[in-house]
Each structure stands twice: as structure tokens, then as C-alpha cells.
Design a protein around this motif. Structure first.
Motif, PDB file in Angstrom:
ATOM      1  N   UNK A  54      -3.331  29.748 -47.329  1.00  0.00           N
ATOM      2  CA  UNK A  54      -4.213  28.911 -46.528  1.00  0.00           C
ATOM      3  C   UNK A  54      -4.494  27.571 -47.209  1.00  0.00           C
ATOM      4  N   UNK A  55      -3.527  27.108 -47.997  1.00  0.00           N
ATOM      5  CA  UNK A  55      -3.716  25.865 -48.745  1.00  0.00           C
ATOM      6  C   UNK A  55      -2.790  24.752 -48.262  1.00  0.00           C
ATOM      7  N   UNK A  56      -2.071  24.979 -47.160  1.00  0.00           N
ATOM      8  CA  UNK A  56      -1.135  23.969 -46.686  1.00  0.00           C
ATOM      9  C   UNK A  56      -1.809  22.630 -46.426  1.00  0.00           C
ATOM     10  N   UNK A  57      -2.918  22.659 -45.707  1.00  0.00           N
ATOM     11  CA  UNK A  57      -3.619  21.416 -45.364  1.00  0.00           C
ATOM     12  C   UNK A  57      -4.194  20.743 -46.610  1.00  0.00           C
ATOM     13  N   UNK A  58      -4.911  21.514 -47.439  1.00  0.00           N
ATOM     14  CA  UNK A  58      -5.553  20.898 -48.601  1.00  0.00           C
ATOM     15  C   UNK A  58      -4.517  20.386 -49.598  1.00  0.00           C
ATOM     16  N   UNK A  59      -3.368  21.083 -49.708  1.00  0.00           N
ATOM     17  CA  UNK A  59      -2.309  20.583 -50.597  1.00  0.00           C
ATOM     18  C   UNK A  59      -1.731  19.274 -50.066  1.00  0.00           C
ATOM     19  N   UNK A  60      -1.532  19.195 -48.742  1.00  0.00           N
ATOM     20  CA  UNK A  60      -1.026  17.948 -48.153  1.00  0.00           C
ATOM     21  C   UNK A  60      -2.009  16.806 -48.411  1.00  0.00           C
ATOM     22  N   UNK A  61      -3.302  17.087 -48.261  1.00  0.00           N
ATOM     23  CA  UNK A  61      -4.300  16.048 -48.505  1.00  0.00           C
ATOM     24  C   UNK A  61      -4.372  15.683 -49.983  1.00  0.00           C
ATOM     25  N   UNK A  62      -4.105  16.640 -50.862  1.00  0.00           N
ATOM     26  CA  UNK A  62      -4.077  16.343 -52.303  1.00  0.00           C
ATOM     27  C   UNK A  62      -3.021  15.293 -52.605  1.00  0.00           C
ATOM     28  N   UNK A  63      -1.852  15.422 -51.989  1.00  0.00           N
ATOM     29  CA  UNK A  63      -0.780  14.444 -52.187  1.00  0.00           C
ATOM     30  C   UNK A  63      -1.177  13.095 -51.599  1.00  0.00           C
ATOM     31  N   UNK A  64      -1.704  13.121 -50.376  1.00  0.00           N
ATOM     32  CA  UNK A  64      -2.067  11.865 -49.713  1.00  0.00           C
ATOM     33  C   UNK A  64      -3.175  11.123 -50.456  1.00  0.00           C
ATOM     34  N   UNK A  65      -4.130  11.862 -51.023  1.00  0.00           N
ATOM     35  CA  UNK A  65      -5.278  11.239 -51.682  1.00  0.00           C
ATOM     36  C   UNK A  65      -5.041  10.917 -53.156  1.00  0.00           C
ATOM     37  N   UNK A  66      -3.861  11.271 -53.663  1.00  0.00           N
ATOM     38  CA  UNK A  66      -3.554  10.945 -55.059  1.00  0.00           C
ATOM     39  C   UNK A  66      -3.496   9.431 -55.234  1.00  0.00           C
ATOM     40  N   UNK A  67      -3.705   8.981 -56.458  1.00  0.00           N
ATOM     41  CA  UNK A  67      -3.733   7.534 -56.711  1.00  0.00           C
ATOM     42  C   UNK A  67      -2.403   7.015 -57.256  1.00  0.00           C
ATOM     43  N   UNK A  68      -1.321   7.769 -57.029  1.00  0.00           N
ATOM     44  CA  UNK A  68      -0.026   7.305 -57.541  1.00  0.00           C
ATOM     45  C   UNK A  68       0.413   6.047 -56.791  1.00  0.00           C
ATOM     46  N   UNK A  69       1.074   5.159 -57.511  1.00  0.00           N
ATOM     47  CA  UNK A  69       1.431   3.845 -56.973  1.00  0.00           C
ATOM     48  C   UNK A  69       2.845   3.872 -56.393  1.00  0.00           C
ATOM     49  N   UNK A  70       2.977   4.567 -55.304  1.00  0.00           N
ATOM     50  CA  UNK A  70       4.256   4.603 -54.580  1.00  0.00           C
ATOM     51  C   UNK A  70       3.972   5.067 -53.156  1.00  0.00           C
ATOM     52  N   UNK A  71       4.941   4.877 -52.283  1.00  0.00           N
ATOM     53  CA  UNK A  71       4.814   5.403 -50.925  1.00  0.00           C
ATOM     54  C   UNK A  71       4.874   6.922 -50.957  1.00  0.00           C
TER      55      UNK A  71
END
Length: 532
Positions: free
Chosen positions: A201-218
Motif C-alpha cells: 500500500x505504498x505505491x502512492x506515497x513512494x511515487x510522491x517521495x520521488x516527485x517531492x525529492x529535491x534532486x536537480x533533474x527532470x
């Protein structure tokens, strides 16, 4: 922070649910509504040259087939991509991008195929495609292996390198570590992608973890309508879109996604459900391939605790390998809790000597043909032995129990029937006290059979050991592929229907081979009985 993008994979990953047979109208409806919603990338299915063209399916043998299904549809500003599971579509079936409806191709591959798969990606890039290199089961990569595949990516320069959480094993902490290793080594202009599965049940939160990361790339994440997808399903597209609208100023039209769900997805979901299930949770919790869990659960002989105990013993290198011969042997080894049953078999022999025996099984004829059974009992006054259950209207003298899962379900009922003597195979663990008789499991099974611990066959072998020469059977109907095989519908197991012919033939052969040791007669109708 650079751009954050959203990819819809309903028509591709969702196809595992229905063998990609959405129907042409649904394919068009899903495509048009997802495109209208403003999603950045839409994945329209698999390219697989082993499959024939079918306008109703989103799995296609070549890029020309993509044109035949989607060519007249307005793609607006959405990037359109397909997927190739490396090795299933030859490069000769992929036209140049300039002649194709596709803008890009995603290539999935396991880590042991990274070198040839990345060379295949190079060939696709040469044809003009935006290529997404998809790391299957990214959680299985060591840090050094991640750096190795990143080095290959930097050499060929795909549009994106994507982390695929194939078995839903990642949590935000472990995902962040993998993401950081890749980000520190990957060329800055290569997009980083992520595809989630929902076992924990972590699919959504994992996707948001990637989106909200501060890495400097698309960064790009996958979602599917209503989470439709393989195993426990994917991160729901509509939930990710809603959050991206709120957090990143996106303007995805979530209502169009909802309309697609209502008009094209819900009917499929009713017929073939997906999403969080105990089955996939157990697989993910033990970090093993779901096929191992399926095999053990289909046995219907083990408690969940015992299933976990077996799964935890799988060697690390075999956890995701689908080695079914290995798991079958592990199951048999686990069940072989040896005991000296000489004394208990002698006791049974003394108690049953000279008496008629009626064995009761749980098939529909135990109810449908009960008048036959009642008449037989009145006329013969037999000793009655039931197998792995207690009939509603007939109280047995003995119950033969071979199945831990069924025993746990029966434990309370057995406490109310203290006069029923319990004969247990040695693989069972009693909840309280001792069984009346314990007999050696391994001496009663047929290891060469597909279902080695058939409880009916086990009991007859035991009765032979106890010197019984004749037995009557009721409620052993055999199996059919198109009807209920147990009088209690809650106990119906679909996988047995698929094996109906095998099980019936095995039963017939068994009775023939046992004929010189014990004579069996059927009180109720049975597929095991040879008709004259």
C-alpha cells in the motif's frame, strides 16, 4: 528543481489483468480521456512480436500495428510511448520513429540482461525514439550494480532511466537511497523515472517521495487509472494527478480520469479485481516471487505462519527466480515431520478389526444423495471416518486431519465434539493437548504426484496399514471444470477445477492399484468409479 512529469500506463500494465483485451472502444476511450486530462506521457501497450495483431488488444506485434489502432486519434501535446520486454520484439519489427505513431519506447529488463538490453536501447535511439531504460526489480540491485547500469546509460544516453519496484518491496527510505545513488552518478540531462507496485500500500506515497525529492533533474512517475495493474496494482493515476495539481501547480483534469474509470475500468475491476491483497503482501513481506506464495497457498494445507516459515528459508539467490521444483521440495521437506506411528496404527487396527468402515468426504453428493448414506448407515452400522471436516448431520466416530489450515478452522468445533477421535498426520501441530493418534505423513503421500498429499488417498493407505480390507466411501465425487466440487461453496478452489481431468484420472488409477489391498465401494456417485 526541474520538471515533474506524469505517465499513464493503464493500457500497458493494466493489460496484465485482462490479457490486454480492453476492447477497441475502451482502448479509444481510455486513450482520448487520458490525453484530454493533460497527462504528459501515455503508454499505449506492449510491442511483442509473439502476439498476433488484434484491434481489441493493447499488445501488438510491431509499430505498424500501433498505427492501425491509434493512428487516427488526436494525441494533442501528449508524448506517446510503447513498451518492449527485452527479447520479445526484434528490432526489425520497429520502424524508424519518423514513420511511427510512437514518440518513445520503454524497454524493461532484469539486471542480468543489462548489457544486451542497453545495447538494444542504443539501437532504438538510433531509430530516433525517446528511449526509457526500465530497471526491473530495482530493489534487487546492489549499489555497485546501480552504478554499473548508470554507466551504461550515460554511454547510450536514453531519455530516461526508470526505477521499477516490480514486487512492491520499496518504502520511502529504501527508495530514497536507490534514487540518490542513481542521481549522484547519472548524467544530469537524463530523466529519472519511477514505477510503483502496491504490495505494501505504498505505491502512492513512494511515487510522491520521488516527485517531492529535491534532486536537480527532470523526474517522471507512472500511474494507472484506479491503480489497474499487475499483482497488487499500481499507484493510482488520479491520486497522483490530484497531488501534483496541488503541490506543483499542474493542471491535470482529474475529472477526465474519473470518467475513464467509470466508463472503461470499473467493469473490468468487477470481473478481475486487483489491488492490495494478502497474497501479494505475504510475497512482498518475505521478498519472494509471488509464484512461491501462490504454490503454497494453493496447497490449502498450511497455516499462514507455516507459509511464512517456508518462505523465509528460501535461499537469497532463489527468492525471485520462480524455482518451482525447489519450492515443491521445500514444502514436502517441511511437511515430513517424522514420527514412530507403530503403536498408534496398532491401536487403530485393533479398534477397526472386523468392522465396516464408511469414509465421508466433502463433495456435493454428501448432501444431494444423503438418503443413500442414511440407508447405508441404518443397514450396516459402520464405523464412520470423515476427512478434514465434520458433516452437519452425521457425527463421525473418527476424523482424519492432514491439513493445518483446515484444522485451525475446525479447532473450535472439535472442542464441542469430544467423542470424535482425532487421527492426525505428523505435519500437524495441535492447538492444545495431544491428538488421539498421530501417523507418519511421509509414509502416506505420493511424492511423484502433482498433489502428493491427497487426503483421501492418504487415509486409504493408512487403513491398509491398519489391516482394513474393505471400505465404503461417500462424498468423493471427483472434480468437474464447470461446477461446484464441494458442498460448502466457501471451500471451492478454482485451481482444482483446472486440474479436474488429472485429479479424476489419478483417482481412478489409485483405486485400481489399491484393489488387491483394499476393496472400495462408492455409496454416492463418483468420477473415480469405473462405469461398466
Amino acid at each position: 528543481m526541474r520538471q515533474r512529469f506524469l505517465l499513464d500506463c493503464t493500457l500497458r500494465d493494466g493489460g496484465y489483468i485482462n490479457d490486454w483485451e480492453f476492447g477497441h472502444d475502451n482502448i479509444v476511450n481510455i486513450f482520448e480521456r487520458v490525453v484530454k486530462s493533460g497527462v504528459d506521457v501515455i503508454e499505449i501497450g506492449f510491442l511483442d512480436d509473439r502476439r498476433p495483431f488484434d484491434i481489441n488488444r493493447s499488445i501488438m506485434p510491431d509499430t505498424d500495428s500501433v498505427q492501425r489502432i491509434y493512428g487516427r486519434l488526436d494525441r494533442k501535446n501528449t508524448m506517446v510511448v510503447g513498451m518492449i520486454d527485452y527479447g520479445t520484439c526484434d528490432i526489425s519489427h520497429v520502424s524508424d520513429c519518423s514513420d511511427s505513431y510512437l514518440d518513445g519506447i520503454r524497454v524493461i529488463f532484469k539486471k542480468d540482461k543489462m548489457h544486451p538490453a542497453m545495447e538494444f536501447c542504443r539501437q532504438l535511439i538510433a531509430k530516433g525514439y525517446k528511449v526509457f531504460s526500465q530497471l526491473v526489480s530495482v530493489s534487487s540491485y546492489s549499489d555497485d550494480e546501480l552504478r554499473e547500469v548508470v554507466s551504461l546509460a550515460n554511454d547510450i544516453h536514453p531519455y530516461a532511466l526508470s526505477m521499477v519496484d516490480t514486487y512492491g518491496l520499496l518504502n520511502p527510505k529504501s527508495l530514497t537511497h536507490i534514487m540518490e545513488v542513481i542521481d549522484q552518478n547519472l548524467d544530469r540531462d537524463i530523466c529519472l523515472g519511477f514505477h510503483a507496485h502496491n504490495n505494501f500500500q505504498l505505491g502512492y506515497i513512494n511515487a510522491m517521495t520521488v516527485l517531492e525529492s529535491d534532486i536537480d533533474r527532470n523526474v517522471l512517475v507512472d500511474g494507472s487509472l484506479y491503480g489497474m495493474g499487475k499483482s497488487a496494482g499500481n499507484a493510482p493515476l488520479e491520486l497522483i494527478a490530484m497531488s501534483m495539481n496541488e503541490k506543483f501547480g499542474k493542471n491535470y483534469d482529474v475529472s477526465e480520469m474519473q470518467e475513464a474509470i467509470v466508463t472503461s475500468i470499473l467493469d473490468i475491476q468487477k470481473r478481475s479485481p486487483w489491488g492490495y491483497q494478502l497474497f501479494y503482501y505475504i510475497a512482498a513481506a518475505n521478498k519472494v516471487h509471488p509464484n512461491y506464495v501462490s504454490y503454497l497457498m494453493n496447497k490449502r494445507t498450511l497455516s499462514v505462519t507455516e507459509i511464512n516459515e517456508i518462505l523465509q528459508k528460501i535461499p537469497e539467490e532463489e527468492k525471485l527466480s520462480k524455482n518451482m521444483e525447489m519450492i515443491e521440495q521445500m514444502y514436502l521437506d517441511f511437511q515430513k515431520k517424522e514420527c514412530d506411528d507403530t503403536y498408534d496404527i496398532k491401536r487403530l487396527a485393533d479398534e477397526l478389526r472386523g468392522k465396516g468402515i464408511l469414509v465421508l468426504g466433502p463433495a456435493p453428493n454428501i448432501v444431494k444423495q444423503k438418503t443413500r448414506i442414511d440407508s447405508y448407515i441404518r443397514q450396516n452400522h459402520p464405523v464412520i471416518i470423515s476427512i478434514n471436516y465434520i458433516p452437519d448431520e452425521i457425527t463421525p466416530d473418527y476424523i482424519f486431519i492432514t491439513n493445518n489450515s483446515r484444522y485451525l478452522q475446525l479447532a473450535t468445533k472439535l472442542s464441542d465434539y469430544r467423542d470424535i477421535r482425532q487421527i492426525a498426520s505428523s505435519n500437524l501441530t495441535r492447538t492444545d493437548g495431544d491428538f488421539d493418534y498421530v501417523v507418519n505423513y511421509s509414509a502416506l503421500i505420493d511424492e511423484k504426484a502433482e498433489f502428493p498429499d491427497n487426503s483421501m488417498c492418504m487415509l486409504l493407505r493408512l487403513l491398509v496399514k491398519a489391516g482394513v480390507k474393505k471400505v465404503s466411501l461417500a462424498g468423493f465425487d471427483g472434480y468437474t471444470a464447470d461446477s461446484i466440487n464441494y458442498y460448502d461453496e466457501d471451500k471451492e478452489y478454482d485451481f482444482l477445477k483446472e486440474k479436474a481431468d488429472y485429479l479424476n484420472e489419478y483417482g481412478k488409477t489409485f483405486f485400481k492399484e489399491m484393489a488387491d489391498k483394499i476393496k472400495a465401494e462408492f455409496v454416492t456417485d463418483s468420477h473415480y468409479e469405473e462405469k461398466e
